[in-house]
Write a protein that holds these residues in place. Structure first.
Motif, short mmCIF file in Angstrom:
data_model
loop_
_atom_site.label_atom_id
_atom_site.label_comp_id
_atom_site.label_asym_id
_atom_site.label_seq_id
_atom_site.Cartn_x
_atom_site.Cartn_y
_atom_site.Cartn_z
N GLU A 99 34.00 41.87 32.40
CA GLU A 99 35.42 41.52 32.39
C GLU A 99 36.29 42.73 32.68
OE1 GLU A 99 36.58 39.56 28.81
OE2 GLU A 99 35.08 37.96 28.98
N GLU A 103 39.75 39.23 32.23
CA GLU A 103 39.34 38.25 33.22
C GLU A 103 37.91 38.53 33.68
OE1 GLU A 103 40.60 36.76 37.73
OE2 GLU A 103 41.92 38.08 36.57
N ASN A 244 41.36 38.44 44.99
CA ASN A 244 42.34 37.40 44.65
C ASN A 244 43.32 37.14 45.78
OD1 ASN A 244 41.38 36.91 41.96
ND2 ASN A 244 42.38 38.81 41.31
#
Length: 286
Positions: A99, A103, A244
């Motif tokens: 993580e 996240e 992302n």
């Protein structure tokens, strides 16, 4: 390149390309829908892949069918038996996900997968020192003059389904590890120049391979050539997802069930279209 070869190359590219998100979606669906029974589900996914491979081996004279069955078998067996074997070990050993800022950036099973690097390298030696038709390995043989040392007097033709199956598994395995290694902060990191090189280098490499792909007239060969073309291209997609840049809808198949269903319908439609067109062409008088 002509219109016929371009159409053949495009069909091959789309068949392999559509299987990439569908393979991801299948893994996620098996985990979420079966939950505690996901390993049983994974076992049967692998069994289905094995069954398709066997069907393909017995359909070797139908070259395109054998190739498609080998490809589907490879994707299903990779998803069911190989990926979920890493899931099993990660859960058995209570390995946490990696993580960052609360996240999950790398699932635990992929951290376990990195331990298979040595095994992969050992398998690659088999392809380097044995006879095969892989352009990549044959280039190394020419450069290091291995062709003269490795004299194989009898050439044995492998079943097309098996060739496609092994090609699919080895390429998925190899490029998963390439990405995992450059993502590792002890080696590089997802924003390291090495990751940019892998990402955009893969895009350029796949474009180069596409130039030859769109010149191929035989669909069975085009699909086998599209497998490395697409998997190398998919590195670029994976890294963009890591950054992302977009939402990977195949990682959320329950939220984006319609889009993933359309992927599946498109894949089936393309395969059916080819076989119908091929049958019509054979029935036309010469």
């Amino acid at each position: 390149m002509n219109l016929s070869s371009f159409k053949t190359g495009l069909i091959a590219f789309l068949i392999v390309l559509l299987l990439m998100p569908l393979g991801h979606a299948l893994m996620v669906l098996n985990e979420h829908m079966l939950d505690e029974q996901k390993l049983i589900g994974a076992f049967f996914i692998g069994v289905l892949g094995l069954a398709l491979l066997v069907w393909g081996i017995f359909s070797d004279k139908k070259r395109t069918l054998a190739t498609i069955l080998g490809l589907l078998g490879g994707v299903l067996l990779w998803t069911g038996w190989i990926e979920f074997s890493f899931v099993w070990i990660a859960e058995k050993l209570n390995i946490p996900h990696l993580e960052e800022n609360g996240e999950v950036v790398t699932n635990a099973e992929y951290l376990v997968m990195m331990s298979s690097l040595g095994l992969l390298l050992a398998f690659l030696l088999l392809f380097l020192f044995a006879q095969n038709n892989c352009t990549f390995f044959n280039w190394f043989k020419r450069v290091f003059r291995l062709n003269t040392a490795l004299k194989i007097t009898e050439k044995q033709q492998k079943p097309l389904a098996l060739t496609t199956f092994i090609e699919t598994i080895m390429l998925l395995w190899a490029f998963y590890l390439v990405l995992l290694l450059v993502y590792d902060k002890d080696i590089a990191g997802d924003k390291h120049p090495a990751t940019y090189i892998v990402s955009y280098g893969s895009l350029l490499w796949s474009c180069y391979l596409s130039l030859k792909l769109f010149k191929l007239n035989k669909l069975d060969y085009a699909i086998r050539y599209a497998i490395p073309t697409v998997i190398i291209f998919w590195n670029f997609i994976e890294v963009l997802g890591r950054w992302n840049t977009f939402k990977e809808i195949w990682v959320y198949p329950t939220e984006h069930w319609l889009e993933n269903l359309l992927f599946l319908i498109a894949l089936g439609a393309i395969i059916i279209y080819y076989f119908i067109e091929n049958k019509k062409n054979k029935q036309q008088p010469v």
